[in-house]
Scaffold this active site. Structure first.
Site, mmCIF file in Angstrom:
data_model
loop_
_atom_site.group_PDB
_atom_site.id
_atom_site.type_symbol
_atom_site.label_atom_id
_atom_site.label_comp_id
_atom_site.label_asym_id
_atom_site.label_seq_id
_atom_site.Cartn_x
_atom_site.Cartn_y
_atom_site.Cartn_z
ATOM 1 N N SER A 229 -9.551 -2.214 1.775
ATOM 2 C CA SER A 229 -9.260 -2.928 3.014
ATOM 3 C C SER A 229 -8.430 -4.155 2.669
ATOM 4 C CB SER A 229 -10.552 -3.345 3.722
ATOM 5 O OG SER A 229 -10.279 -4.043 4.914
ATOM 6 N N ALA B 240 -4.063 -3.536 6.683
ATOM 7 C CA ALA B 240 -4.350 -2.102 6.747
ATOM 8 C C ALA B 240 -5.658 -1.769 6.057
ATOM 9 C CB ALA B 240 -3.208 -1.303 6.119
ATOM 10 N N LYS C 140 -3.848 5.722 5.532
ATOM 11 C CA LYS C 140 -3.645 4.279 5.618
ATOM 12 C C LYS C 140 -3.420 3.931 7.083
ATOM 13 C CE LYS C 140 -0.841 0.567 3.554
ATOM 14 N NZ LYS C 140 0.249 0.284 2.578
ATOM 15 N N ASP D 69 5.352 -4.234 -6.700
ATOM 16 C CA ASP D 69 3.961 -4.684 -6.717
ATOM 17 C C ASP D 69 3.151 -3.801 -7.678
ATOM 18 O OD1 ASP D 69 1.867 -6.326 -5.998
ATOM 19 O OD2 ASP D 69 1.322 -5.170 -4.222
#
Length: 546
Positions: free
Chosen positions: A211, A215, A232, A370
């Site tokens: 979580s 989203a 998602k 990322d």
């Protein structure tokens, strides 16, 4: 040439100069009593003319700015009106929520301020800045909800744009977000997929796998194919809140820049637009799906599908708010024990991950921006899995050319080349002393080996066999990683350099990979190893397939 001093007063019978400079003006001396008074006859006339000239210039500047303001006012009003229309009634609701958040955090600040007044050490600087201090601003952002948490994450990831104290404090915005009840998630699925979800999914786990601020992710199984997937789902109301908040921030930036045109040089509105575009793109799962498909095409075209993968997207079960993807099974690249049980050479797996990522920088429309341990896995079949393409970067050829030199200079410790590369990459209107810059960079990078890499080793012994299992894991200190990059940015800014956001994204990923290298291949030099191919040799291979 005469030396002219401006005097503030007399001390012990002699004059004390405030500042000294040289003048070419002729000097006439007049004797008054026992003192000689020097003045510049032509200089006085010149000064009068200069003052008149300066006054005229100031007046012209004021008139010019006033004229610009009058010309720009209709555009400003049009922007505000259009933004207000786009925001709609949700703006009033967010205003009320914002006032409530300010009152709450303001109450905390006042309580701590009253306690510190009696402290012998005085009031801490954090309290003196009030709600604008890094600590209380971060707390306010958290109370304001998803948009401002995402904004805090943006600040934490953009040390080229924000002061280091704020970058470090807003690292806390990456903590786990509250869970949305499963009934609300099912309602969104029902609305977006236009039908009963039982006809699509045979099973959905009501307990989320993860979580985040915007989203929530649930494990599921498709009906018919029995394929394991993850769903998602955008949290309810997030898009409305996001639009209202970002529009408000944009309007404030426009007004501030209008009232103070000097701020336009700092590109305040441009920075806000960058934040707005980045955040709105992250909540549009159709764009994330496109990013994933682009990366998968890159893998196919380069013949890398046996080495790496990204989740397959099911477009028929995906919308702007719902993303259904293949579920990948694996372990993070920081779990050494699990990795060793899956492959014989963790170092080889790391090299594969590096080659795939470096290759995507120029051979793919976007690169994964990322690659923390939660998004970069070693899968059960030995491949590298790239997950979560919500944050991606786009790199220009100019930036990459300079970045290549920068990376090479890190490996060879050639700090003058490093300084030249950063100067090429950064926007500046001043001449930079490259040698002094290089020496400052050397001081920073000479300490990189001193960074702590904390490896946690756990042991467990089975009672029945007395066999001992050993597990090792790498603890990544985000603040320590950020501190190194902040040092580079700070010293660069002291020389007048400003870097594009893509540079920050690239550097952050390289620091992640540096940590993986310390755990999985401690004797390998990531930037010098011949088995690792930097993206330059792939530059012409695959850009045209899009």
């Amino acid at each position: 040439m005469a030396s002219v001093s401006v005097f503030r007063g007399f001390v012990h019978g002699r004059c004390v100069p405030l500042f000294t400079h040289q003048s070419q003006l002729p000097v006439t001396s007049i004797l008054i009593g026992s003192k000689k008074l020097a003045y510049q006859s032509n200089g006085l006339r010149l000064y009068a003319r200069y003052s008149e000239s300066q006054s005229a210039r100031t007046q012209d500047l004021f008139t010019s700015r006033l004229q610009d303001s009058v010309e720009n006012l209709p555009k400003l009003v049009e922007d505000i009106v259009q933004t207000s229309i786009n925001t709609g009634p949700r703006g009033a609701l967010r205003l009320a929520q914002g006032i409530q958040a300010v009152i709450g955090v303001g109450g905390e600040w006042l309580a701590e301020l009253s306690q510190s007044r009696n402290s012998p050490s005085g009031i801490p600087s954090q309290l003196q800045l009030g709600l604008l201090s890094p600590l209380y601003l971060r707390k306010l952002f958290e109370r304001l909800g998803a948009t401002y948490i995402k904004l805090g994450q943006f600040i934490a990831s953009a040390p080229t744009l924000f002061p280091p104290e704020y970058v470090q404090e807003f690292q806390y915005c990456f903590d786990r977000a509250p869970v949305v009840p499963f009934d609300e998630i099912k309602s969104i699925l029902h609305e977006d997929l236009a039908g009963p979800i039982d006809s699509i999914y045979e099973y959905i786990d009501p307990t989320p796998l993860a979580s985040a601020s915007i989203a929530q992710v649930h494990a599921a199984r498709l009906k018919g194919s029995q394929a394991d997937v993850v769903i998602k789902v955008l949290k309810p109301g997030i898009e409305d809140v996001l639009v209202a908040d970002l529009n408000f921030i944009y309007v404030v930036a426009r007004i501030v820049e209008f009232l103070n045109p000097e701020l336009s040089r700092a590109s305040l509105v441009a920075i806000v637009n960058d934040i707005r575009a980045s955040m709105l793109e992250e909540v549009d799962f159709k764009k994330e799906a496109a990013n994933i498909e682009s990366f998968r095409r890159y893998l196919e075209s380069m013949g890398l599908t046996r080495q790496a993968t990204a989740p397959k997207v099911y477009p028929e079960f995906s919308t702007k708010r719902v993303l259904t993807m293949e579920r990948l099974y694996g372990v993070p690249l920081t779990d050494l024990d699990s990795i060793s049980s899956l492959v014989s050479s963790p170092e080889t797996s790391l090299i594969t991950a590096l080659n795939v990522w470096f290759g995507s920088l120029l051979a793919c429309e976007t690169f994964h921006a990322d690659v923390h341990a939660g998004n970069l896995w070693l899968l059960r079949d030995g491949r590298i899995g790239f997950l979560d393409f919500g944050i991606v970067g786009r790199i220009s050829p100019k930036t990459w050319n300079a970045m290549e030199v920068f990376l090479g200079s890190i490996a060879t410790e050639e700090y003058e080349s490093m300084a030249s590369a950063l100067i090429e990459m950064g926007a500046t209107n001043t001449d930079v002393d490259s040698r002094a810059f290089a020496k400052d960079l050397e001081k920073i990078f000479s300490s990189i080996q001193d960074l702590d890499t904390e490896i946690v080793v756990a042991t467990a012994t089975r009672r029945d066999t007395n066999a001992t299992a050993v597990s090792a894991n790498l603890v990544v200190d985000e603040r320590q990683m950020n501190a190194l990059f902040l040092d580079v940015v700070r010293v660069s800014e002291s020389y007048g350099l400003r870097f594009p956001r893509e540079f920050a994204l690239l550097m952050k990923q390289l620091l992640y990979f540096d940590r993986y290298t310390r755990l999985l291949a401690p004797n390998m030099n990531m930037l010098q190893d011949q088995r690792i191919t930097i993206a330059s040799n792939r530059r012409t291979t695959n850009r045209n397939i899009y």
